[in-house]
Motif scaffolding. Sequence first.
Motif, PDB file in Angstrom:
ATOM      1  N   LYS A 175       0.834  -1.211   0.000  1.00 19.18           N
ATOM      2  CA  LYS A 175       0.000   0.000   0.000  1.00 19.18           C
ATOM      3  C   LYS A 175       0.866   1.258   0.000  1.00 19.18           C
ATOM      4  CE  LYS A 175      -4.005  -1.911   2.426  1.00 19.18           C
ATOM      5  NZ  LYS A 175      -4.822  -1.774   3.651  1.00 19.18           N
ATOM      6  N   TRP A 225      -1.590   3.408  -2.860  1.00 20.65           N
ATOM      7  CA  TRP A 225      -2.961   2.987  -3.156  1.00 20.65           C
ATOM      8  C   TRP A 225      -3.489   2.269  -1.924  1.00 20.65           C
ATOM      9  CZ3 TRP A 225      -5.718   4.241  -7.396  1.00 20.65           C
ATOM     10  CH2 TRP A 225      -6.881   3.541  -7.676  1.00 20.65           C
ATOM     11  N   PRO A 226      -4.642   2.645  -1.402  1.00 22.22           N
ATOM     12  CA  PRO A 226      -5.067   2.155  -0.083  1.00 22.22           C
ATOM     13  C   PRO A 226      -5.708   0.775  -0.044  1.00 22.22           C
ATOM     14  CG  PRO A 226      -6.675   3.698  -0.921  1.00 22.22           C
ATOM     15  CD  PRO A 226      -5.542   3.671  -1.915  1.00 22.22           C
ATOM     16  N   THR A 227      -6.047   0.197  -1.185  1.00 22.84           N
ATOM     17  CA  THR A 227      -6.820  -1.040  -1.150  1.00 22.84           C
ATOM     18  C   THR A 227      -6.077  -2.204  -1.794  1.00 22.84           C
ATOM     19  OG1 THR A 227      -7.930  -0.481  -3.232  1.00 22.84           O
ATOM     20  CG2 THR A 227      -9.022   0.211  -1.184  1.00 22.84           C
ATOM     21  N   GLN A 278      -3.947  -5.411  -5.657  1.00 23.52           N
ATOM     22  CA  GLN A 278      -3.168  -4.489  -6.467  1.00 23.52           C
ATOM     23  C   GLN A 278      -2.475  -5.286  -7.566  1.00 23.52           C
ATOM     24  OE1 GLN A 278      -0.639  -1.761  -4.393  1.00 23.52           O
ATOM     25  NE2 GLN A 278      -2.197  -1.294  -2.855  1.00 23.52           N
TER      26      GLN A 278
END
Length: 150
Positions: free
Chosen positions: A96, A101-103, A106
């Motif tokens: 992350k 990117w927080p979620t 990926q």
Amino acid sequence: MNNIFRLTSGSVRAVTSLHRSNRRSGELVYVWARWCSRSVAELVKQQKVVVFLKGSPLQPMCGFSNAVVQILRLHGVDDYAAYDVLEDQDLRQGVKTFSNWPTIPQVFFNGEFVGGCDILLQMHQSGDLVEELQKLGIRSALLDTEKESK
């Protein structure tokens, strides 16, 4: 042990599963890879396609991870590295931070961050995913399906 990871026992911090498939036999193989002090930047360069997900490609543990696996499967992408972030919270936070990117999940192509489930789904729906896979030297199975329908 898979030749991709050559680690000494002193360098091991955590264990993560690495999904690899054998394209010739069609057999899906799990290799237990060790994630040590290697950076996420090194991990995403191990293969053309790398996915960090919850669970494994054979048993995704959330709907978004499952959607990414299904999209890749639909395109015939079965040779990729997949890391289960549920196995290691440091890896989960590390990816992350690396991508900003927080979620999870990926997806990375050639070491570059592509996005999460929503981005991959959008690329699939627009046809951009076929083009991006071609840039990687991967022929989408959807191209073969289009030929057959004509």
